[in-house]
Design an enzyme around this catalytic site. Sequence first.
Site, short mmCIF file in Angstrom:
data_model
loop_
_atom_site.label_atom_id
_atom_site.label_comp_id
_atom_site.label_asym_id
_atom_site.label_seq_id
_atom_site.Cartn_x
_atom_site.Cartn_y
_atom_site.Cartn_z
N ARG A 114 0.79 -1.21 0.00
CA ARG A 114 0.00 0.00 0.00
C ARG A 114 0.83 1.27 0.00
O ARG A 114 0.64 2.14 -0.84
CB ARG A 114 -0.95 0.02 1.21
CG ARG A 114 -1.92 1.19 1.18
CD ARG A 114 -2.75 1.29 2.45
NE ARG A 114 -3.59 0.13 2.64
CZ ARG A 114 -4.38 -0.03 3.70
NH1 ARG A 114 -4.41 0.89 4.64
NH2 ARG A 114 -5.14 -1.10 3.83
N HIS A 157 -7.99 -4.29 -7.79
CA HIS A 157 -7.78 -3.52 -6.55
C HIS A 157 -9.11 -3.34 -5.81
O HIS A 157 -9.78 -2.33 -5.96
CB HIS A 157 -7.19 -2.14 -6.92
CG HIS A 157 -6.55 -1.42 -5.77
ND1 HIS A 157 -5.36 -1.80 -5.21
CD2 HIS A 157 -6.95 -0.34 -5.06
CE1 HIS A 157 -5.03 -0.98 -4.24
NE2 HIS A 157 -6.00 -0.07 -4.12
N TYR A 176 -17.31 12.75 -14.73
CA TYR A 176 -17.22 13.92 -15.60
C TYR A 176 -15.89 14.00 -16.35
O TYR A 176 -15.81 14.62 -17.40
CB TYR A 176 -17.38 15.21 -14.78
CG TYR A 176 -18.71 15.32 -14.09
CD1 TYR A 176 -19.90 15.32 -14.82
CD2 TYR A 176 -18.79 15.42 -12.71
CE1 TYR A 176 -21.13 15.42 -14.18
CE2 TYR A 176 -20.01 15.52 -12.06
CZ TYR A 176 -21.17 15.51 -12.80
OH TYR A 176 -22.38 15.61 -12.17
#
Length: 750
Positions: A35, A81, A126
Amino acid sequence: MNEITQSFSEHEQIPLRKYAEKAYLDYSMYVVLDRALPHIGDGLKPVQRRIIYAMSELGLSAASKHKKSARTVGDVLGKFHPHGDSACYEAMVLMAQPFSYRYPLIDGQGNFGSPDDPKSFAAMRYTESRMSPYAKTLLAELGMGTVEWTPNFDGTLKEPSLLPARLPNILLNGSTGIAVGMATDIPPHNLREVVSACIRLLDEPKASVAELFEHIRAPDFPTDAEIITPREDLLKMYETGHGSVKMRAVWEPEHGDIVITALPHQVSPAKVLEQIAQQMRSKKLPMVEDLRDESDHENPTRLVIVPRSNRVDIEQLLNHLFATTDLERNYRVNLNIIGNSGKPQVLNLRKLLKQWLTFRLKTVRLRLEFRLDQVVDRLHILEGLLIAFLNIDEVIRIIRTEDEPKPVLMRHFEITGTQADAILDTKLRNLARLQEMKIRGEQAELAEERDGLEITLGSKQRMKTLVKTELVADAEKYGDDRRSQLVERDASQALKEEDLIPSEPCTVVLSKSGWVRAAKGHEIDASTLNYKSGDEFQHAARGRSNQQAVFLDSTGRAYALPAHTLPSARSLGEPLTSRFTLPQDAGFLYAIAGATDQKLVLASSYGYGFVAETGKLHSRMKAGKAMISLPGDSTPVAPAIITSDDADTVVCVTSDGYLLAFSLADLPELSKGKGNKLINIPPKRLKAGEEHMIGIAIVAPRDEILVWAGQRYMRIGKKDLEHFRGERANRGRKLPRGFQRVTKIEPAID
């Protein structure tokens, strides 16, 4: 009950301490390896690696059309993931921000945030994205047998454990992360400089960090701000893997204004303006009149600071702003990465580049071996196809007549199963059109390539040369000039509070009850001010509003506070006891104001004194600072200011009219204490309380003094003063009749 007991007995039983320790260590290693920390090979964390790989699988290369970011995030989460979409999208946005990444990996279309607020990006539904051209350096060799493939989280797909980076992305884009018990802060660097250092290390494997430092002089952030860290500190940072880098904004004068054209890495222009405005609102920046943000598309950073007048020292003002705002910022450096061994480690510059070159040489070797296998396999097939061409009629006959043509072909022509499969897989029309020259031409090309690959793989020097050639080619293609220029600058220094306050003349007025106030100017007669009932004038001192006001109490302690914080003389003031804590039964006697280097004489009524600087009386403690050691039951007398450089005489007078003048040079300069005897008063007179020193004055040769006895005064000039001159600690001479009870002494002011 027995069934329950039996079900529990089937489980392993371990102490809670061991279980908790193992669970925490497992979690720690997961956070560190999967991570928070980047790998030295591709310089990426797992989420970043999966985003890039998923985009390559979607065909989102630099030459393709942009696709909705939500599509990419969905693929990353669904396939590789299984974590939160917002965290994944934020990691993706970061790789697309040119003000965050030195060499962005993603080409974004839409609102991907701004330097003002990097997290102001639009939602993923968007925005659109694709990979940048630079990302090709991470993926170009992916399908060439260069990496290990591991199962994804549900075992249905394979994903690369690393990307075969052609460039040391770990240094180029840097990385930050916080793991369990460790963190990483790797700044970005310039591609051309890093490649140059890699080539130096390939040519000279024993090159030191100092020699590599000739190529990589400092980090290179995606901003035009200056790096002002000294060269020695930067070298030490690269030698140890720990350190810090200091960046400073770039500015230029324009018609008397200050124009900021570049800010340190990840500094928000809006935050800088707010920090400056806050100081202006707090009246801590009187030399600034106005602020403007004139940033636009042509000038991404243009902050205008308008000084109050052309008399403002711009360099001094900017030094203050550098020290008190984000116009200057420190960046921690901690080269903590997951090395080739798979373990986290802090590396210096040489070890880091050495490990990456080891990774790169291994990757290139795997690529060449993979290609060699392909070439050998193709040559083997071409050999079979050539046999088929030379015996085309027999091959066609066997295929037409035999139920199982493969074993027959293998026996008849003594070929392998692979060659037989290649012949059988060839379409009839292609089989008939096989051309001997074409086959032999391809064989010759592949044989030449095979020999070249074998020679390269067998030579360490050729391998290094190949890696160098590829590094140079990539540097030419993706490299650019340094953005963060290295400049040596003096350390910034915040202005002191008194330097930020307007310097105006003021008079500090102290009353007998310990009330204080400040009047503007030096012309005021403090004795004529209004005082509260039962109170009256005690003492006054002339100074400036940006200086400290000092107060002496009856025990010889000194207290100080900024003069500009005192209430106006238009009011009755405020009690000093609200600001300070006095000893029991003590009271304030005198006020002092002036520059810190101003000298004065402090003395007690028993006739002892010394020279001190005004700055020595300053104290931030509410309980003040012990300044004058008072013998017996003596009290301090009014301090005498040394007002001119040629002041050379100390004049002392006692209550019984004894006056003594002696050289100022005979007095010691102390930071505190009792001092030396100034004038001799017989001990029996002191004990009886019949005589004490009333005051002192410091005069220059041309000055005169006034000696007061009630409402009467005597003017003593230079000629008359010689009559009273003597050695320090003498008794002095008696003043004329009428001045046997002296009340005060002061320099004459015409």
